[in-house]
Design a protein around this motif. Structure first.
Motif, short mmCIF file in Angstrom:
data_model
loop_
_atom_site.label_atom_id
_atom_site.label_comp_id
_atom_site.label_asym_id
_atom_site.label_seq_id
_atom_site.Cartn_x
_atom_site.Cartn_y
_atom_site.Cartn_z
N ARG A 1 0.90 -1.25 -0.09
CA ARG A 1 -0.15 -0.11 -0.41
C ARG A 1 0.80 1.01 0.11
O ARG A 1 0.59 1.74 -0.49
N ASP A 2 1.76 1.37 1.14
CA ASP A 2 2.59 2.18 1.29
C ASP A 2 3.69 2.75 -0.33
O ASP A 2 3.71 3.83 -0.86
N ILE A 3 3.91 1.70 -0.72
CA ILE A 3 5.08 1.30 -2.16
C ILE A 3 4.25 2.37 -3.43
O ILE A 3 4.53 3.21 -4.18
N TYR A 4 2.87 2.12 -3.19
CA TYR A 4 2.17 2.15 -4.34
C TYR A 4 1.28 3.56 -4.15
O TYR A 4 0.75 3.55 -5.12
N LYS B 1 -9.24 3.76 0.11
CA LYS B 1 -9.43 2.28 -1.81
C LYS B 1 -8.44 1.85 -1.10
O LYS B 1 -9.07 0.53 -1.36
N TYR B 2 -7.56 2.28 -0.27
CA TYR B 2 -6.58 -0.09 0.14
C TYR B 2 -7.81 -0.42 1.16
O TYR B 2 -8.35 -1.57 1.07
N LYS B 3 -8.43 0.15 1.81
CA LYS B 3 -9.33 -1.07 2.59
C LYS B 3 -10.91 -1.64 2.22
O LYS B 3 -10.87 -2.68 2.16
N ASP B 4 -11.49 -0.65 1.25
CA ASP B 4 -12.60 -0.92 0.24
C ASP B 4 -11.49 -2.32 -0.62
O ASP B 4 -12.48 -3.70 -0.76
N ASN B 5 -10.53 -1.69 -1.39
CA ASN B 5 -9.80 -2.83 -1.76
C ASN B 5 -9.33 -4.21 -0.81
O ASN B 5 -9.89 -5.34 -1.71
N LEU B 6 -9.54 -3.79 -0.37
CA LEU B 6 -8.37 -5.62 0.81
C LEU B 6 -9.55 -6.04 0.98
O LEU B 6 -9.68 -7.58 0.90
N GLU B 7 -10.82 -5.39 1.24
CA GLU B 7 -12.55 -5.23 1.87
C GLU B 7 -12.53 -6.48 0.76
O GLU B 7 -13.36 -8.03 0.72
N GLU B 8 -12.54 -6.05 -0.52
CA GLU B 8 -13.37 -6.83 -1.59
C GLU B 8 -12.80 -8.41 -1.84
O GLU B 8 -13.19 -9.56 -2.12
N LEU B 9 -10.99 -7.92 -2.19
CA LEU B 9 -9.98 -9.64 -2.27
C LEU B 9 -10.46 -10.24 -1.23
O LEU B 9 -10.51 -11.20 -1.81
N VAL B 10 -10.62 -10.02 -0.12
CA VAL B 10 -10.55 -10.41 1.20
C VAL B 10 -11.70 -11.49 0.89
O VAL B 10 -11.66 -12.98 0.85
N THR B 11 -12.77 -10.84 1.04
CA THR B 11 -14.37 -11.64 0.44
C THR B 11 -14.18 -12.85 -0.40
O THR B 11 -14.99 -14.09 -0.66
#
Lengths: 267, 265, 258
Positions: free
Chosen positions: B121-124, B130-140
């Protein structure tokens, strides 16, 4: 025996492939040797009477040391062997009809020889063209040269036999890296590669000279530069032989013990 | 959109022969040979397309991927990815792409997966929301709740791959390069990975370029196939085109074998 | 900076997974340069001075060089082991990420075990100070700090050169040992003892003398010119050509991919 010879050839020819590595090594060792001699020159200038060797003998000592570095450095260990112990690949090696101690021994000998063969000549030639007290001089007579060759071989084998112990100890310790680092760095001092043993103060030096580490480069290099001469040659060579046999016996014993451990753990 | 135009690339490699005397010879006289890795390659891939890029080992697949991801500069030819040439402005270009090398891990070995994700997340420079949303989507989508708390070294290969792909998607790349994403996976993980990639492609219109030796991957995920051999593009079409060219009505694996034979690669 | 601190915490967490091994390796690092120290010690049992430098002055010199080297090794380890980063494909990964390559290589490895060596340098440093009769003032403390900073930058620069050369060849790089291990080993004595020629090379080509010999003279009052104090900062300019070479290396990598 034949399988060890073919194994030796394989290792030896892989070692020869690294041409630019050899060239770089030669340059490095040449500069390293030069710097070393410059240090001793400075001390010689500071107080020549406190200098325990002749300056030209010291120069020969250092050039020979650099030329045959690959034969005598205990830190020149093979990561492949450590890895195979660590990741358990060693169990494959156990499946082959080969004595593992002998195989590793042959392998180390071949590796070191292939490195030394490529590197020694240029260094020896360059060094012998250097001006008098700083260059490589010839040994005093044929006799000391012959004894130099004999003790060089013995010293080399003592080094390999000792390195075998370092590999084997890896089986028994949790931090092989830590043990290895400390062991190798102390041995450098004991063996006379930090400073030649004659520079050590009396008392310490006599003890060091009895240790197996003094039977490595110390004996041949000092015979070459005539720092060891006369009857002392025979006792030194005898001591080398004694340590060689002892180290091999201990190594073989420990290997058997370690292998039993591997078999029980299932690698 | 990806537009590749007449790209070629040649490598110089040292010859190394086996044997004792050869080794001694090579000591004094080293020989080189030139290998044409890519020979006049052109293709266009539209946004949201899923393309299978196949060919035998050493055909030039990974060279192509390296050029498209900005790692390698070709000898000649041009390439335009969303208005940019990948090898000219590397940093800007790679913000928009994700790369998964199936055989190497991008997760840090000794720490929980989530720590690797946070570093990425920090590198990009992904904004926190946005990170939280993406992570949640990917995790589910991939059922990762438990897995991401585990250190990478304790994961099975299948679990790891299920984390590798999301790791390359945290920054919403427009293009995803997958280099053998299913290699060594068991059937369950394979199917999970495939479905996930299809899903991502549908949801985000992510362009996916996939190299693989597993023809089931191709069958399940892509419509279009680009076949490369000896540095040349030999075929660019659909699965059924491929079967037609191969002129066998058999499984896709056999069709590929037949094709390789026809093109002598 | 935020990214680097993130790298830092990941490496720290990783190390803490193997506490025993970390501890033992750190102790190993602490002991490892001891042989060099003993070498100096035994030499000075025979000789009082070398080129006018006393035992404690040599010790001071050695500990400062060792400390800066260990700092550079601790943080710049990624460059020092760069050949493996190239050969295992890790560098391709770095190239597909939108950050500077230098930052990522620095972040790829942080060798906490070097704390052992830094500690050892510190012990020798304190010992050296207690044995010497340096008359301390603000300038001298600043000089020491400059020496360590300059030395760390200089050694990092050399590691970067090594890494840049890895783009071209990985087998012929043993000669770089002269500048890394060699500089550490031979940096134990003030460079003037190696003679005029070596001193010139180490002043104008690879500026080791700027972080070691000249400021040391200032430290022990053999040369009171205050310029000597700032020379280690001048040595930091060395990092520029290193960076340029690194850039050339990357360009080469992009055209050969090897």
């Amino acid at each position: 025996m034949r399988k060890y010879i073919s194994f030796f050839r394989l290792r030896f020819s892989t070692g020869l492939q690294y041409r630019s590595a050899a060239l770089a090594g030669i340059v490095t060792q040449f500069i390293w040797g030069a710097m070393e001699i410059l240090v001793f020159r400075a001390f010689y200038k500071a107080d020549a009477s406190a200098f325990p060797m002749e300056l030209h003998a010291l120069s020969s000592y250092i050039w020979m040391q650099q030329a045959f570095l690959a034969l005598y450095m205990t830190w020149f260990l093979e990561n492949e062997i450590f890895d195979s112990i660590k990741n358990g690949n060693i169990s494959y090696e156990l499946c082959r009809p080969i004595n593992i101690y002998n195989m590793w021994f042959v392998r180390s000998v071949a590796n070191r020889l292939s490195r030394a063969v490529l590197r020694c000549m240029p260094i020896l030639i360059f060094a012998s063209f250097l001006p008098a007290p700083f260059g490589l001089s010839l040994p005093k007579d044929l006799n000391s040269f012959l004894w130099f060759l004999i003790t060089m071989l013995l010293g080399f084998l003592v080094v390999v036999a000792f390195c075998m112990l370092i590999y084997i100890v890896t089986f028994f310790t949790i931090s092989p890296q830590g043990v290895r680092m400390v062991a190798v760095s102390m041995i450098e001092l004991f063996a006379g590669s930090v400073i030649p043993l004659p520079f050590l103060p009396d008392g310490i030096r006599q003890v060091f000279e009895l240790l197996p580490f003094a039977s490595m480069q110390n004996v041949p290099l000092r015979i070459y530069s005539s720092d060891i001469a006369g009857k002392v040659i025979y006792t030194s060579a005898g001591l080398q032989l004694f340590w060689l046999i002892t180290l091999i016996l201990v190594g073989k014993m420990l290997t058997n013990k370690a292998l039993k451990k591997v078999e029980i753990q299932g690698g | 959109m990806i537009k590749v135009d007449h790209i070629s690339k040649t490598f110089k490699v040292a010859k190394r022969n086996a044997g004792f005397s050869e080794a001694v010879k090579a000591l004094f006289n080293k020989q080189y040979e030139y290998v044409k890795a890519l020979d006049d390659i052109s293709f266009t891939i539209n946004e949201g397309e899923m393309v299978g890029y196949i060919g035998p080992n050493g055909a030039g697949k990974s060279s192509t991927i390296k050029i498209l991801s900005g790692i390698l500069t070709p000898d000649c030819g041009s390439c335009d990815i969303n208005g940019r040439t990948p090898w000219i402005n590397r940093v800007k270009h790679v913000k928009d792409i994700g790369v998964v090398f199936g055989q190497r891990s991008q997760l840090w070995w000794d720490v929980p997966v989530i720590d690797s994700f946070e570093l990425l997340r920090d590198i990009y420079n992904v904004p926190q929301i946005k990170y939280k949303d993406n992570l949640e989507e990917l995790v589910t989508l991939l059922n990762l709740e438990e897995i991401i708390k585990t250190p990478t070294r304790q994961l099975s290969l299948g679990q790891r791959m299920r984390c590798e792909i999301p790791a390359s998607l945290l920054h919403n790349p427009k293009i995803l390069f997958l280099d053998e994403p299913t290699i060594g996976l068991d059937a369950v993980s394979k199917i999970a990975v495939r479905n996930f990639i299809l899903d991502i492609n549908k949801r985000h219109k992510t362009t996916v370029i996939l190299t693989t030796h597993d023809m089931q991957d191709i069958e399940a995920m892509t419509n279009r196939i680009i076949l490369i051999g000896k540095g040349k593009i030999l075929m660019d079409g659909t699965l059924s085109d491929m079967k037609k060219v191969a002129a066998v009505d058999a499984s896709i694996d056999e069709a590929v074998v037949e094709l390789y034979k026809q093109y002598e690669i | 900076m935020r990214v680097y601190s993130r790298y830092f915490s990941i490496h720290f967490k990783s190390v803490m997974q193997y506490k025993t091994s970390f501890l033992l390796t750190t102790i190993g690092q602490f002991l490892v340069s001891f042989n060099v120290f003993l070498g100096i010690y035994f030499m000075f049992m025979r000789f009082n001075k070398v080129e006018g430098f006393t035992y404690s002055e040599v010790l001071l010199c050695f500990s400062i060089v060792l400390m800066s080297y260990s700092f550079a090794e601790c943080f710049g380890r990624g460059f020092d082991t760069f050949s493996s980063i190239i050969s295992n494909g890790e560098f391709d990964r770095i190239m597909v990420r939108p950050r500077g390559e230098i930052l990522q290589v620095l972040g790829s490895k942080i060798e906490f075990t070097r704390i052992g060596r830094i500690l050892q340098a510190l012990v020798m440093f304190i010992y050296g100070i207690s044995q010497s009769n340096v008359s301390w003032n603000f300038d001298k403390i600043l000089t020491i700090i400059f020496m360590i900073v300059g030395g760390t930058v200089l050694f990092t620069g050399i590691f970067i050169i090594y890494a840049a050369l890895c783009f071209f060849t990985i087998e012929g790089l043993e000669f770089m040992n002269i500048f890394t291990d060699g500089a550490r080993e031979y940096g134990k004595y003030p460079i003037s003892i190696y003679g005029k020629r070596v001193l010139q090379i180490c002043t104008f080509i690879v500026p080791f003398a700027l972080i070691q010999y000249y400021p040391l003279l200032f430290l022990i009052d053999r040369n009171r010119n205050r310029w000597n104090m700032f020379l280690p900062l001048v040595a930091c300019i060395f990092i520029i050509p290193c960076y340029k070479l690194w850039k050339i290396g990357i360009k080469h990598y992009k055209s050969t991919g090897s």
